[in-house]
Design a protein around this motif. Structure first.
Motif, PDB file in Angstrom:
ATOM      1  N   ASP A   1       0.854  -1.180   0.000  1.00 51.84           N
ATOM      2  CA  ASP A   1       0.000   0.000   0.000  1.00 51.84           C
ATOM      3  C   ASP A   1       0.893   1.235   0.000  1.00 51.84           C
ATOM      4  O   ASP A   1       1.540   1.538   0.997  1.00 51.84           O
ATOM      5  CB  ASP A   1      -0.909  -0.004   1.238  1.00 51.84           C
ATOM      6  N   PHE A   2       0.914   1.938  -1.123  1.00 49.14           N
ATOM      7  CA  PHE A   2       1.754   3.130  -1.219  1.00 49.14           C
ATOM      8  C   PHE A   2       1.239   4.197  -0.274  1.00 49.14           C
ATOM      9  O   PHE A   2       0.044   4.488  -0.214  1.00 49.14           O
ATOM     10  CB  PHE A   2       1.780   3.668  -2.653  1.00 49.14           C
ATOM     11  N   ASN A   3       2.152   4.797   0.473  1.00 50.75           N
ATOM     12  CA  ASN A   3       1.827   5.858   1.413  1.00 50.75           C
ATOM     13  C   ASN A   3       1.917   7.192   0.677  1.00 50.75           C
ATOM     14  O   ASN A   3       3.016   7.677   0.394  1.00 50.75           O
ATOM     15  CB  ASN A   3       2.796   5.804   2.596  1.00 50.75           C
ATOM     16  N   ASP A   4       0.783   7.797   0.366  1.00 53.22           N
ATOM     17  CA  ASP A   4       0.776   9.050  -0.380  1.00 53.22           C
ATOM     18  C   ASP A   4       1.536  10.169   0.340  1.00 53.22           C
ATOM     19  O   ASP A   4       2.051  11.078  -0.304  1.00 53.22           O
ATOM     20  CB  ASP A   4      -0.658   9.507  -0.653  1.00 53.22           C
ATOM     21  N   GLU A   5       1.626  10.112   1.657  1.00 54.26           N
ATOM     22  CA  GLU A   5       2.375  11.117   2.417  1.00 54.26           C
ATOM     23  C   GLU A   5       3.861  11.092   2.064  1.00 54.26           C
ATOM     24  O   GLU A   5       4.555  12.098   2.229  1.00 54.26           O
ATOM     25  CB  GLU A   5       2.186  10.891   3.920  1.00 54.26           C
ATOM     26  N   ALA A   6       4.345   9.964   1.578  1.00 53.49           N
ATOM     27  CA  ALA A   6       5.755   9.857   1.210  1.00 53.49           C
ATOM     28  C   ALA A   6       6.091  10.749   0.018  1.00 53.49           C
ATOM     29  O   ALA A   6       7.250  11.140  -0.159  1.00 53.49           O
ATOM     30  CB  ALA A   6       6.116   8.410   0.898  1.00 53.49           C
ATOM     31  N   LEU A   7       5.090  11.093  -0.795  1.00 54.95           N
ATOM     32  CA  LEU A   7       5.335  11.975  -1.939  1.00 54.95           C
ATOM     33  C   LEU A   7       5.856  13.336  -1.486  1.00 54.95           C
ATOM     34  O   LEU A   7       6.755  13.902  -2.106  1.00 54.95           O
ATOM     35  CB  LEU A   7       4.053  12.150  -2.767  1.00 54.95           C
ATOM     36  N   LEU A   8       5.310  13.870  -0.416  1.00 51.43           N
ATOM     37  CA  LEU A   8       5.751  15.160   0.100  1.00 51.43           C
ATOM     38  C   LEU A   8       7.204  15.083   0.560  1.00 51.43           C
ATOM     39  O   LEU A   8       8.024  15.958   0.234  1.00 51.43           O
ATOM     40  CB  LEU A   8       4.853  15.612   1.248  1.00 51.43           C
ATOM     41  N   GLN A   9       7.552  14.022   1.292  1.00 50.42           N
ATOM     42  CA  GLN A   9       8.936  13.866   1.757  1.00 50.42           C
ATOM     43  C   GLN A   9       9.898  13.695   0.581  1.00 50.42           C
ATOM     44  O   GLN A   9      10.982  14.272   0.572  1.00 50.42           O
ATOM     45  CB  GLN A   9       9.047  12.677   2.713  1.00 50.42           C
ATOM     46  N   GLY A  10       9.491  12.901  -0.391  1.00 48.87           N
ATOM     47  CA  GLY A  10      10.331  12.702  -1.572  1.00 48.87           C
ATOM     48  C   GLY A  10      10.539  13.980  -2.354  1.00 48.87           C
ATOM     49  O   GLY A  10      11.638  14.272  -2.831  1.00 48.87           O
ATOM     50  N   THR A  11       9.477  14.775  -2.465  1.00 46.23           N
ATOM     51  CA  THR A  11       9.581  16.052  -3.170  1.00 46.23           C
ATOM     52  C   THR A  11      10.507  17.002  -2.432  1.00 46.23           C
ATOM     53  O   THR A  11      11.351  17.669  -3.052  1.00 46.23           O
ATOM     54  CB  THR A  11       8.184  16.679  -3.331  1.00 46.23           C
ATOM     55  N   ARG A  12      10.380  17.065  -1.120  1.00 41.50           N
ATOM     56  CA  ARG A  12      11.268  17.925  -0.323  1.00 41.50           C
ATOM     57  C   ARG A  12      12.729  17.512  -0.498  1.00 41.50           C
ATOM     58  O   ARG A  12      13.617  18.346  -0.670  1.00 41.50           O
ATOM     59  CB  ARG A  12      10.890  17.861   1.154  1.00 41.50           C
TER      60      ARG A  12
END
Length: 145
Positions: free
Chosen positions: A121-132
């Motif tokens: 289950d991909f954690n959509d919150e990880a997108l923000l961390q990856g972008t940062r």
């Protein structure tokens, strides 16, 4: 007719060459002993992924500026590893590193099944961390305008 399939993974190209040489020697010797023919098709689908040390330092510095203090750490569990022991996972990114220096980064995704697992289950919150992280890396690597 007998057919044997498998893969070999190593951390250095010279080890891969030695494995291929020995596989051919064993196959040819066994075939000769039984008066049959042998054919070895050895391809290198998996090549070692070797990070550039300076770019690892850059990535770590970017991560430390962009993420929470506890997000980048040395750990002994599977959560986060910095300067980890070599691993034999296969990754297509290794082919890019044959042509240009780079650094492969594992970004956390929370508590879920491993990638390629049917219940992952991909954690959509990880997108923000990856972008940062990636924005911080770009700021460090590109000249200021």
């Amino acid at each position: 007719l007998a057919r044997i399939l498998g893969d070999c993974r190593s951390f250095r190209p010279e080890v891969s060459a030695a494995i291929e040489k020995e596989m051919r020697r064993i196959a040819e010797g066994t075939a000769q002993a039984y008066n049959v023919a042998a054919e070895v098709a050895y391809t290198r689908e998996f090549v070692p992924l070797i990070n550039d040390a300076a770019l690892v330092d850059e990535a770590l510095a970017a991560a430390r500026t962009a993420l929470a203090d506890d997000a980048v750490r040395v750990a002994t569990d599977d959560a986060v590893r910095i300067a980890a022991e070599p691993m034999t996972a296969s990754e297509d990114f290794a082919r890019f590193l044959d042509h240009v220096p780079g650094c492969f980064v594992f970004m956390g995704n929370g508590d879920t099944a491993p990638l390629h697992n049917p219940v992952y289950d991909f954690n959509d919150e990880a997108l923000l961390q990856g972008t940062r992280f990636h924005a911080a890396l770009v700021r460090r690597r590109l000249p200021a305008l």
